[in-house]
Design an enzyme around this catalytic site. Structure first.
Site, short mmCIF file in Angstrom:
data_model
loop_
_atom_site.label_atom_id
_atom_site.label_comp_id
_atom_site.label_asym_id
_atom_site.label_seq_id
_atom_site.Cartn_x
_atom_site.Cartn_y
_atom_site.Cartn_z
N HIS A 148 0.84 -1.20 0.00
CA HIS A 148 0.00 0.00 0.00
C HIS A 148 0.87 1.25 0.00
O HIS A 148 1.30 1.73 1.06
CB HIS A 148 -0.94 -0.01 1.21
CG HIS A 148 -1.97 1.07 1.17
ND1 HIS A 148 -3.33 0.83 1.23
CD2 HIS A 148 -1.86 2.42 1.07
CE1 HIS A 148 -4.00 1.96 1.17
NE2 HIS A 148 -3.12 2.95 1.09
N HIS A 175 1.17 5.00 -2.46
CA HIS A 175 0.65 5.79 -3.58
C HIS A 175 1.83 6.38 -4.36
O HIS A 175 2.67 7.08 -3.79
CB HIS A 175 -0.23 6.93 -3.06
CG HIS A 175 -1.49 6.46 -2.41
ND1 HIS A 175 -2.72 6.51 -3.03
CD2 HIS A 175 -1.72 5.91 -1.18
CE1 HIS A 175 -3.65 6.02 -2.21
NE2 HIS A 175 -3.06 5.65 -1.08
N HIS A 211 -9.87 1.39 0.09
CA HIS A 211 -9.58 2.17 1.30
C HIS A 211 -10.86 2.19 2.13
O HIS A 211 -11.89 2.71 1.67
CB HIS A 211 -9.25 3.62 0.95
CG HIS A 211 -7.86 3.86 0.46
ND1 HIS A 211 -7.39 3.44 -0.75
CD2 HIS A 211 -6.82 4.51 1.07
CE1 HIS A 211 -6.14 3.83 -0.89
NE2 HIS A 211 -5.76 4.48 0.20
N GLU A 243 -10.34 3.79 7.42
CA GLU A 243 -9.15 4.59 7.75
C GLU A 243 -9.63 5.72 8.66
O GLU A 243 -9.24 5.78 9.82
CB GLU A 243 -8.52 5.14 6.46
CG GLU A 243 -7.27 6.00 6.71
CD GLU A 243 -6.70 6.61 5.43
OE1 GLU A 243 -7.42 6.67 4.40
OE2 GLU A 243 -5.52 7.06 5.46
N HIS A 280 -5.92 0.17 5.01
CA HIS A 280 -5.98 0.70 6.39
C HIS A 280 -6.88 -0.18 7.27
O HIS A 280 -6.40 -1.06 7.95
CB HIS A 280 -6.40 2.18 6.43
CG HIS A 280 -5.52 3.06 5.60
ND1 HIS A 280 -4.35 3.59 6.08
CD2 HIS A 280 -5.62 3.50 4.31
CE1 HIS A 280 -3.77 4.33 5.14
NE2 HIS A 280 -4.52 4.27 4.05
N ASP A 307 2.33 4.26 2.61
CA ASP A 307 1.20 5.06 2.14
C ASP A 307 1.65 6.22 1.24
O ASP A 307 1.52 6.14 0.03
CB ASP A 307 0.38 5.58 3.34
CG ASP A 307 -1.05 5.93 2.97
OD1 ASP A 307 -1.48 5.56 1.86
OD2 ASP A 307 -1.74 6.55 3.80
O1 LIG Z 1 -4.31 7.61 2.97
C1 LIG Z 1 -5.03 7.85 1.99
N1 LIG Z 1 -6.37 7.66 2.07
C2 LIG Z 1 -7.21 7.91 1.03
N2 LIG Z 1 -6.78 8.37 -0.14
C3 LIG Z 1 -5.45 8.60 -0.28
C4 LIG Z 1 -4.54 8.34 0.75
N3 LIG Z 1 -3.31 8.66 0.31
C5 LIG Z 1 -3.45 9.08 -0.96
N4 LIG Z 1 -4.73 9.07 -1.31
C6 LIG Z 1 -5.34 9.51 -2.57
C7 LIG Z 1 -4.66 10.76 -3.11
C8 LIG Z 1 -3.97 10.30 -4.33
O2 LIG Z 1 -3.90 11.29 -5.32
C9 LIG Z 1 -4.82 9.16 -4.77
C10 LIG Z 1 -4.21 8.19 -5.76
O3 LIG Z 1 -2.94 7.79 -5.39
O4 LIG Z 1 -5.14 8.51 -3.56
#
Ligand SMILES: O=c1[nH]cnc2c1ncn2[C@H]1C[C@H](O)[C@@H](CO)O1
Length: 394
Positions: free
Chosen positions: A50, A52, A248, A251, A272, A330
């Site tokens: 996990h 991004h 997701h 979280e 999460h 993350d």
């Molecule tokens: O921790 C997160 N929770 C929900 N969405 C997230 C998190 N971290 C990044 N993102 C979103 C923002 C990014 O632009 C997108 C794709 O990677 O996913």
């Protein structure tokens, strides 16, 4: 002929752990230095599920691309830009996600930048001792045509979400060859953009033999907890076509979002998932199902997802219950972190041992989205590296 047998790892239960550098967690924040990276609590091959891509860009790359494209940033030093982007103290997921506004306009729509980011990502993971990674991103967020609305105030160009996926695949494969690790990708639907989700599943289908292994649903759970029909339809199509699914959930959103992810979206893993613990019945059910939770310790503190006191963290319950979970970064750019920090955090504040690090990495490999044969190879590499494999020739 060889018989391969697994056995209990030797020396487990007695953590072979070096000293830590934790000032970033307890006191003033500062940039990572080489010395920090040397303080590795689990210096063995790891699996990360996990992370991004757009939350894992090098600050120097943002500066370089901005310079090349003539984009003005508030600063041109790596240290100051890191401070501007990084979340300083526990906040909210909404504030955390707003941090992407600081730099996404620099890289979105730029072919060279997107390929470079993917390539450098693989290099960074290799340096952290990761041997298999699944990296996720929204192709729409990096495009500037065939996306409505065009993100980050870009003017329309000619880079489509489809070509974004092609470029990331190229960058990841070149990185795999250069740094000798395996990297696969997961394409994200975004909670606030259900109209993009069918495109996302179509891209997963198109590129399933070029490194894309799954679909995800990311974004702000606190703004919209229900899976919009657009997301539902995309996940139904994913299931129908055998595309793996993670979501997701739990979280910052309640346990009901996790339930919906599993029961409606047919998620095979939960991103999460901390708040699953608020519904004891659901948690027990998911434990019995061996559901995989992709946990992100440092992130969970700074997004305000969990109590900032790590000694009260839900991951401790996962660990004690021998749940199926992975440890992940993350968004290391926004958290100003790396995977070593996540490992050192759970060791220092939650009592994680070397034995648990091995167990959770094996769980991660077992729950990864590789085809069975490649999964078996990955598991064998871990068993061997962890001293859990005997090879008997006869
Ligand atoms: O921790 C997160 N929770 C929900 N969405 C997230 C998190 N971290 C990044 N993102 C979103 C923002 C990014 O632009 C997108 C794709 O990677 O996913």
């Amino acid at each position: 002929m060889h018989i391969i047998a697994r056995r209990a790892a030797t020396g487990i239960g007695s953590p072979v752990l070096t000293s830590l550098c934790t000032s970033r967690l307890t006191g003033t924040r500062r940039l990572y230095t080489m010395a920090d990276s040397d303080h590795t609590v689990f210096n063995k091959p790891k699996v990360e599920l996990h992370v991004h891509l757009d939350g894992a860009i090098r600050v120097q790359t943002i500066l370089d691309v901005a310079k090349r494209r003539g984009i003005t940033l508030p600063t041109d030093t790596e240290e100051e830009l890191t401070q501007k982007i990084a979340l300083e103290k526990p906040s909210t997921l909404t504030a955390f996600l707003e941090k992407f506004n600081e730099y996404m306009h620099v890289v979105a729509g730029d072919r060279e930048a997107i390929k470079r980011i993917a390539y450098e990502f693989v290099e960074d993971k290799a340096k952290e001792g990761v041997i298999y990674v699944e990296v996720r991103y929204s192709p729409h967020f990096l495009a500037n045509t065939q996306v409505e609305p065009i993100p980050w105030n870009q003017t329309e160009g000619n880079l489509s979400p489809d070509e974004v996926v092609h470029l990331v695949n190229e960058g990841l494969s070149e990185g795999e060859r250069a740094f000798n690790i395996k990297a696969r990708s997961i394409l994200c639907c975004m909670r606030h953009m259900p109209s993009w989700s069918m495109d996302v599943v179509e891209l997963c289908k198109k590129y399933r033999h070029e490194g894309v292994v799954a679909i995800d649903l990311a974004g702000d759970e606190s703004l919209n907890c229900l899976a919009n029909p657009g997301h539902r339809r995309a996940y139904e199509e994913a299931e129908r076509c055998g595309i793996h699914r993670t979501v997701h959930a739990g979280e910052v959103g309640p346990a009901s979002v996790v339930k919906e992810a599993v029961e409606v979206l047919k998620a095979e893993r939960i991103g999460h998932g901390y708040r699953t613990l608020e519904d004891e019945g659901l948690y027990r059910k998911l434990l019995a199902q061996n559901m995989h939770f992709e946990v992100c310790p440092v992130s969970s503190k700074l997004t305000g997802a969990c109590d900032p006191d790590f000694t009260k963290h839900p991951i401790i319950t996962f660990m004690k219950d021998k749940a199926n979970y992975s440890l992940n970064t993350d968004d290391p750019l926004i958290l100003n972190s790396n995977l070593h920090l996540d490992y050192s955090t759970v060791h220092r504040y939650m009592g994680f041992t070397e034995e648990e690090f091995k167990r959770l990495n094996i769980c991660s490999a077992e729950s990864c989205f590789l085809p069975d044969e490649e999964k078996k190879e990955l598991l064998d590499r871990l068993y061997e590296a962890y001293g859990m494999m005997t090879s008997t020739a006869f």
